[in-house]
Design a protein around this motif. Structure first.
Motif, mmCIF file in Angstrom:
data_model
loop_
_atom_site.group_PDB
_atom_site.id
_atom_site.type_symbol
_atom_site.label_atom_id
_atom_site.label_comp_id
_atom_site.label_asym_id
_atom_site.label_seq_id
_atom_site.Cartn_x
_atom_site.Cartn_y
_atom_site.Cartn_z
ATOM 1 N N PRO A 112 -71.528 -51.472 -46.942
ATOM 2 C CA PRO A 112 -70.352 -52.325 -47.160
ATOM 3 C C PRO A 112 -69.932 -52.995 -45.862
ATOM 4 C CG PRO A 112 -70.008 -50.104 -48.033
ATOM 5 C CD PRO A 112 -71.274 -50.062 -47.258
ATOM 6 N N SER A 113 -69.532 -54.251 -45.951
ATOM 7 C CA SER A 113 -69.157 -55.003 -44.755
ATOM 8 C C SER A 113 -67.653 -55.247 -44.732
ATOM 9 C CB SER A 113 -69.900 -56.338 -44.689
ATOM 10 O OG SER A 113 -69.457 -57.089 -43.575
ATOM 11 N N ALA A 114 -66.936 -54.385 -44.016
ATOM 12 C CA ALA A 114 -65.492 -54.574 -43.872
ATOM 13 C C ALA A 114 -65.188 -55.833 -43.077
ATOM 14 C CB ALA A 114 -64.878 -53.349 -43.196
ATOM 15 N N GLY A 115 -66.114 -56.249 -42.206
ATOM 16 C CA GLY A 115 -65.912 -57.480 -41.451
ATOM 17 C C GLY A 115 -65.890 -58.701 -42.355
ATOM 18 N N LYS A 116 -66.809 -58.758 -43.303
ATOM 19 C CA LYS A 116 -66.798 -59.864 -44.258
ATOM 20 C C LYS A 116 -65.544 -59.811 -45.131
ATOM 21 C CE LYS A 116 -71.832 -60.393 -44.654
ATOM 22 N NZ LYS A 116 -72.981 -60.450 -45.597
#
Length: 703
Positions: A191-195
């Motif tokens: 999962p990409s919390a940055g995106k």
């Protein structure tokens, strides 16, 4: 003269492995394994151990030792660590260090490694330290490190509050990961919390949604699994195969619901909610932490610390300054582990000063020339004054790849490995996203500028000064020429360049300012097609060829794509892609997932990967190939082609997520026949065991 003391920190988490070498308390070199093995996040599990053991970061260890001219026997102390489980035996089993020199940070110690990375690279003599991530070490009773507070002074970092999670009590990092998963945002299968942070600016508040983060009077903030489950049950479709299943832990929750596509309004609003709740929780935590410690300064690490939108608001908690370690995720722990080991040796103490993030290996002129010749481009390599040439080309509206000296520590491009452009060129944001980076259109952009340039271009106001050198701060545009770069929430991420660290990078921006009147440039990371940032000259040449940028400026040389015959350059692009070892269809699917279906299909054509090649690799690859082309045909309103491809997928008589996705797209079309086909796919697909028989019947009809 006393012999220098060398301490090696080795981060062996199952992702973001890395190594850092100290000499008398000063960083000699630090590099993440992903930069060298070219695998994003650089997972290192032993497959035969089902993830219970990890490989050491071989390349990173070798690189930092080589930078200092050392062998394993020259190291005085090796300190290793990873999240969740121990790792010392794994390191000794795979690397020939003398066992008596290798120590492992005590369990639970993952957070102390983060804390040491933050404080010992900060400019502070004393500070509060906050560590906030997904999870650290796991204890025997199955609790895990969730958040830890420290007080730090001189060479001491002392825990004052430790907060643990369990299967019901989730961390804020887990909270963000859950929302990233259900909005379809990932990177390297994680999962990409940055995106998610980027998408949040597109969304809106839905007041009917309940609060999910629990805040406590003692400063704690966490999320209950059961409440998260209830919330997602109200907004997401449930997977049929999970009917009757019980959610006992986060993995169960992530398997229970179908994600929505990031382009939907629901996904944007979910991202908005996650970001808003995170920001509120962080202010709650920091106000209590500051009140307890009393310091004016905060040193901060852990994956949550890379959320620069939230970081910009930490001044509201009363901090005078905040330093976020540039590699705040687990790769940064190599630095923390090294400093943890340094404290126990009688050696030189660190000086509180601003951390120079240019820590990667050095590369010679010969390495550049060999890399260019390796790809058959040697006759077009020319010497140049990089700063002056870049400034001139940028002022003409060109987009350039820039490789200078040592690489940056952490995920942000800071002038060592960058793609750069003129921030005033109309549409530059969309051009880089769609044609060069092939990343989602909502992703934010950053600028790099001189102190004067940033002050003139942005309303930095009372910004926290120690965030600015690392592209970890945001502000609004003051110069209207840069307003096109603003994210949907009005912010621009920025870096204030330090002349002492990067005189050529600084000089280039100054020279561009003399031509344009703007002492700032667009600066995004030098990587394309899902790879990590480039590290070596060979990486740079290969990624430049694949990027479509006009020129590569690399350690005093220039390579101009316009000088290379077009057909020859196309051949070199195929060679460059093959050298990267990636599968063309996997890369194409990544491009399509970012919203560029036509570009994905064109990429496959350029790589000469067609239907026959897909079929030769088996049914699974062929299904993915057909699914991609089905989506492309639908976008072009090619009804006959859409129907043909749909029948091909059905004739394979297997149901998977790609088929269901195609069905949902078919249902959304305006043609009644295609809608009916999509409805049939969806209905039958939800009864998996009947799908094979029904699809065979469908494939034998005219639809």
């Amino acid at each position: 003269m006393n012999r220098p003391q060398y301490v090696l920190g080795v981060s062996m988490s199952n992702h973001d492995r890395s190594a850092c070498l100290l000499r008398d308390g000063e960083i000699v070199a630090a590099v993440a394994e992903e930069r060298l093995d070219r695998r994003k996040k650089s997972e290192g599990f032993y497959e035969q151990h089902l993830g219970s053991a990890v490989l050491p970061p071989y390349r990173a260890i070798t690189a930092v030792l080589h930078e200092a001219g050392l062998t394993v026997g020259d190291i005085d102390r090796v300190v290793c660590g990873r999240s969740i489980l121990p790792c010392r035996d794994d390191l000794l089993n795979q690397f020939p260090f003398p066992p008596e020199k290798v120590v492992e940070i005590p369990v639970p110690g993952h957070h102390i490694a983060h804390a040491c990375s933050a404080f010992f690279t900060s400019p502070f003599e004393n500070a509060a330290v906050l560590v906030l991530d997904e999870q650290g070490h796991r204890l025997e009773d199955d609790r895990f490190e969730r958040m830890t507070w420290y007080t730090a002074h001189g060479t001491q970092v002392v825990p004052i509050r430790q907060f643990y999670g369990d299967s019901e009590t989730l961390s804020l990092g887990m909270f963000m990961d859950a929302f990233a998963t259900f909005t379809g945002l990932s990177e390297a299968k994680q999962p990409s919390a940055g995106k998610l942070m980027g998408l949040a600016a597109v969304g809106q508040e839905r007041q009917q949604w309940p609060s999910l983060v629990t805040t406590v009077d003692d400063g704690d903030a966490y999320v209950r699994l059961s409440e998260l489950d209830s919330f997602f049950a109200s907004v997401l479709p449930r997977r049929v195969e999970f009917e009757g299943g019980i959610v006992r832990q986060l993995d169960d929750l992530l398997a229970k619901y179908w994600p929505v596509h990031w382009s939907s309004n629901l996904a944007a609003d979910l991202a908005f909610k996650a970001q808003a709740e995170l920001e509120g929780a962080l202010l709650h935590i920091n106000r209590h932490l500051k009140a307890q410690v009393g310091s004016e300064n905060l040193a901060y690490a852990g994956g949550v610390a890379l959320n620069c939108t939230a970081n910009a608001k930490l001044s509201l908690a009363g901090w005078r300054d905040v330093f976020v370690h540039p590699a705040a995720t687990d790769d940064g722990n190599a630095v923390g582990l090294a400093y943890y080991g340094q404290r126990s040796l009688a050696g030189k103490h660190r000086r509180p000063e601003l951390f120079n993030p240019m820590t990667g290996p050095r590369y010679s002129q010969k390495a550049v020339e060999e890399a260019v010749h390796r790809f058959g481009l040697g006759e077009w390599l020319e010497r140049t004054d990089m700063s002056d040439e870049a400034a001139e080309r940028l002022s003409r509206g060109e987009t350039l790849c820039w490789f200078l000296g040592r690489s940056e520590w952490g995920p942000r491009a800071l002038g060592g490995r960058s793609i750069v452009a003129d921030p005033t060129v109309p549409g530059i944001k969309a051009l880089i996203n769609s044609r060069i980076k092939h990343r989602e259109p909502f992703r934010p952009f950053g600028i790099s500028g001189t102190p004067r340039g940033v002050e003139q271009a942005l309303d930095v106001g009372a910004a926290l000064p120690s965030l600015a050198p690392y592209m970890l701060a945001v502000a609004r545009a003051r110069d209207t020429r840069l307003s096109q770069l603003q994210h949907q929430d009005g912010s621009i991420r920025y870096q204030i360049v330090q002349r002492a660290w990067q005189p050529e990078w600084f000089g280039m921006i100054e020279a561009f300012g003399r031509r344009s009147g703007v002492e700032c440039i667009v600066n995004t990371s030098f990587n394309v097609l899902g790879e990590p940032l480039v590290e070596t000259p060979s990486d740079a040449v290969r990624q430049f060829v694949l990027s479509g940028a006009q020129a590569l400026l690399i350690n005093g040389f220039r390579l101009d794509s316009a000088d290379v015959p077009r057909e020859y350059l196309r051949q070199i692009r195929r060679q460059a892609f093959q050298a990267g070892g990636q599968h063309p269809l996997k890369v194409a699917l990544g491009i399509e997932a970012a919203g560029y279906c036509a570009a994905a299909i064109t990429f496959l054509e350029d790589q000469e990967f067609g239907e026959e090649a897909a079929e030769a690799e088996g049914k699974q690859v062929l299904r993915a190939y057909y699914s991609l082309h089905l989506r492309g045909a639908l976008l072009k309103n090619e009804h006959e082609r859409s129907t043909e491809l749909s029948k091909y997928l059905l004739a394979m008589a297997e149901f998977d997520g790609a088929v269901l996705e195609a069905a949902s797209v078919l249902e959304a079309t305006e043609q009644p026949e295609t809608q009916a086909m999509g409805q049939f796919f969806t209905h039958i697909g939800r009864y998996g065991s009947a799908f094979r028989h029904a699809s065979g019947i469908w494939a034998g009809t005219d639809g």
